[in-house]
Design a protein around this motif. Sequence first.
Motif, mmCIF file in Angstrom:
data_model
loop_
_atom_site.group_PDB
_atom_site.id
_atom_site.type_symbol
_atom_site.label_atom_id
_atom_site.label_comp_id
_atom_site.label_asym_id
_atom_site.label_seq_id
_atom_site.Cartn_x
_atom_site.Cartn_y
_atom_site.Cartn_z
ATOM 1 N N TYR A 1 39.357 49.914 37.239
ATOM 2 C CA TYR A 1 40.512 49.171 37.339
ATOM 3 C C TYR A 1 40.908 48.699 38.879
ATOM 4 C CZ TYR A 1 42.409 49.670 32.702
ATOM 5 O OH TYR A 1 42.473 49.556 31.291
ATOM 6 N N THR A 2 40.122 49.444 39.694
ATOM 7 C CA THR A 2 40.469 49.003 41.071
ATOM 8 C C THR A 2 39.722 47.552 41.371
ATOM 9 O OG1 THR A 2 40.406 51.281 41.696
ATOM 10 C CG2 THR A 2 40.042 49.632 43.477
ATOM 11 N N HIS A 3 38.478 47.547 40.774
ATOM 12 C CA HIS A 3 37.849 46.335 41.301
ATOM 13 C C HIS A 3 38.364 44.770 40.835
ATOM 14 C CE1 HIS A 3 35.742 45.938 37.332
ATOM 15 N NE2 HIS A 3 35.321 44.912 37.745
ATOM 16 N N VAL A 4 39.375 45.173 39.693
ATOM 17 C CA VAL A 4 40.259 44.209 39.252
ATOM 18 C C VAL A 4 41.614 44.217 39.470
ATOM 19 C CG1 VAL A 4 38.564 43.307 37.424
ATOM 20 C CG2 VAL A 4 40.224 45.059 36.860
ATOM 21 N N ALA A 5 42.032 45.013 40.608
ATOM 22 C CA ALA A 5 43.342 45.207 40.843
ATOM 23 C C ALA A 5 44.170 43.709 41.150
ATOM 24 C CB ALA A 5 43.517 46.242 41.909
ATOM 25 N N HIS A 6 43.427 42.829 41.791
ATOM 26 C CA HIS A 6 44.017 41.653 41.888
ATOM 27 C C HIS A 6 44.605 40.906 40.577
ATOM 28 C CE1 HIS A 6 39.886 40.587 40.816
ATOM 29 N NE2 HIS A 6 40.335 39.422 40.578
ATOM 30 N N GLN A 7 43.869 41.174 39.731
ATOM 31 C CA GLN A 7 44.678 40.620 38.474
ATOM 32 C C GLN A 7 45.787 41.308 38.015
ATOM 33 O OE1 GLN A 7 41.435 41.331 35.664
ATOM 34 N NE2 GLN A 7 40.155 39.607 36.299
ATOM 35 N N GLY A 8 46.381 42.319 38.900
ATOM 36 C CA GLY A 8 47.687 42.837 38.564
ATOM 37 C C GLY A 8 48.443 42.649 39.849
ATOM 38 N N GLY A 9 48.034 41.918 40.768
ATOM 39 C CA GLY A 9 49.192 41.506 41.964
ATOM 40 C C GLY A 9 48.708 42.333 43.157
#
Length: 200
Positions: A164-172
Amino acid sequence: MKIYGDHQSGNCYKIQLLTSLLNIPYEWIEINIKNRETQTESFLQLNPNGKIPILVLDDGRVISESNAILHFLAEGSHLLPNDPFLKAMVLQWQFFEQYSHEPYIAVARFIQHYLSIPEERRLEYESKQLGGHKALKVLEFQLQKSPFLVGDYFTIADISLFAYTHVAHQGGFDLTSYPNIRRWINRIQTMDSFQPMKAD
């Protein structure tokens, strides 16, 4: 063996990444959580908790919970230390992921990436930002001291937190101010047999 999962789920991606790194063959069965496919009678027979991923072994036994599946599949490999202290450190990070990281970063990502931030969940989305950044600061602090979460060696602890950290930008969550996390992400993404998360 069969893995039931949603290819956009970080918890399911953990298993895909591990199987790629260890070259473990499996059959993937796509489950659409937006269509409530985890709530069907047939799925609930496999996991009464109605969540993915689940691993169904050749003999029909079922394992649920992503980190439990990681432990089962990584047993005896270089991704799970034999040393009791180091193994405890792996568990420590995985408990951190489930209690202090995933409830903020993954939920914010779900609201933004899956649901496009509906107005009725905007306050919930905004409330996840503080806790998410607190978790990222803990990761940043550790990765300032060592290249991976349990010292010098890549383990399933890294897989658990990477998902989830590497796509954290998808959660703002903007990772610009977390240079050690960004280097850690790059370190993992350039590994042999690395499998990226599938796009929509």
